[in-house]
Design a protein around this motif. Structure first.
Motif, mmCIF file in Angstrom:
data_model
loop_
_atom_site.group_PDB
_atom_site.id
_atom_site.type_symbol
_atom_site.label_atom_id
_atom_site.label_comp_id
_atom_site.label_asym_id
_atom_site.label_seq_id
_atom_site.Cartn_x
_atom_site.Cartn_y
_atom_site.Cartn_z
ATOM 1 N N HIS A 76 14.337 81.611 19.555
ATOM 2 C CA HIS A 76 14.095 83.000 19.162
ATOM 3 C C HIS A 76 15.241 83.527 18.296
ATOM 4 O O HIS A 76 15.009 84.228 17.305
ATOM 5 N N ASP A 114 6.931 81.312 13.113
ATOM 6 C CA ASP A 114 6.464 82.042 14.288
ATOM 7 C C ASP A 114 5.488 83.143 13.881
ATOM 8 O O ASP A 114 5.392 83.537 12.714
ATOM 9 N N ASP A 136 1.396 79.045 16.283
ATOM 10 C CA ASP A 136 2.749 78.973 15.736
ATOM 11 C C ASP A 136 3.636 77.993 16.494
ATOM 12 O O ASP A 136 3.176 77.259 17.386
ATOM 13 N N HIS A 138 5.937 78.458 18.677
ATOM 14 C CA HIS A 138 6.023 78.711 20.122
ATOM 15 C C HIS A 138 4.842 78.070 20.840
ATOM 16 O O HIS A 138 5.010 77.465 21.908
ATOM 17 N N THR A 141 5.210 74.523 21.634
ATOM 18 C CA THR A 141 6.378 74.268 22.484
ATOM 19 C C THR A 141 7.510 73.619 21.671
ATOM 20 O O THR A 141 8.226 72.750 22.165
ATOM 21 N N TYR A 142 7.608 74.054 20.414
ATOM 22 C CA TYR A 142 8.697 73.736 19.492
ATOM 23 C C TYR A 142 8.671 72.300 18.959
ATOM 24 O O TYR A 142 9.577 71.899 18.237
#
Length: 222
Positions: A76, A114, A136, A138, A141-142
């Motif tokens: 973030h 994001d 996106d 997120h 989960t990256y």
């Protein structure tokens, strides 16, 4: 519509350098912000930071994924910093808005960025109400494109049949997993950065330099 696209019910689009041209240089601003972040976080000069950045981009799919793996970066914080850019280089794109509105079926954005950033871009282009969802980083989960899990997660979360799905993207390598899963692929070849020594294009079904023009032409064909 072009007969080859008759089975398509799900229209999936990358965001940066796909829904707007690479020549707008919006992502160039983000690229510079990523270098700044690495330089500050790792106490490097900009030349060294740039090398770290591109190494992660080429080997991990995104610089963020590499920085998370090796330096425990908070996603973030990273995304908030690198997406703090001006949107005034983007204009309302009436032909693209009209073309996407004409597409039959579902429409989604699939981005390594994001959702808050994506919504700002879409608003500038006139596409704020054009998509049912933004899948996106997120939601991934990256673990970004081109990791196969990112595409599988997209399909599962939104209940998409890959055989009825088309994916348009400016990074050629990100189309390979889509094709592997059975999607129709469109490469938006408009000058954005590609991975060195990755010249295989056998997994690409269509190529265009302008997604609005391509969609319009496809819809008008008998």
């Amino acid at each position: 519509m072009d007969a080859r696209l008759a089975p398509i019910r799900n229209w999936i689009f990358d965001l940066d350098n796909t829904l707007y041209p690479a020549s707008a240089n919006l992502f160039a601003q983000i690229d510079e912000r990523i270098t700044d972040y690495i330089a500050q976080r790792l106490d490097l000069d900009r030349v060294a930071a740039r090398k770290v950045q591109k190494n992660y981009f080429h080997t991990h799919g995104t610089t963020l994924f590499g920085m998370m793996a090796d330096h425990s970066v908070d996603p973030h914080e990273f995304l908030g910093f690198v997406h703090d850019v001006e949107m005034d280089v983007l204009d309302h794109n009436a032909p693209l808005v009209a073309a996407i509105a004409r597409l039959p079926g579902r429409k989604l954005v699939f981005t390594n960025g994001d959702a808050p950033y994506a919504m700002k871009v879409l608003a500038r282009l006139g596409l704020a109400e054009s998509f049912e969802a933004i899948h996106d980083i997120h939601a991934m989960t990256y673990v970004p494109k081109p990791s196969l899990s990112a595409y599988e997660g997209l399909l599962t979360r939104h209940g998409l049949d890959p055989r009825e799905s088309l994916f348009a993207e400016d990074m050629a390598r990100n189309l390979r997993p889509a094709k592997q899963l059975g999607m129709t692929t469109v490469w938006v070849d408009n000058g954005s950065e590609q991975v060195p020594n990755d010249d295989d294009r056998g997994f690409i079904d269509f190529t265009t330099t302008d997604i609005a023009a391509w969609l319009t032409a496809m819809m008008e064909k008998a």
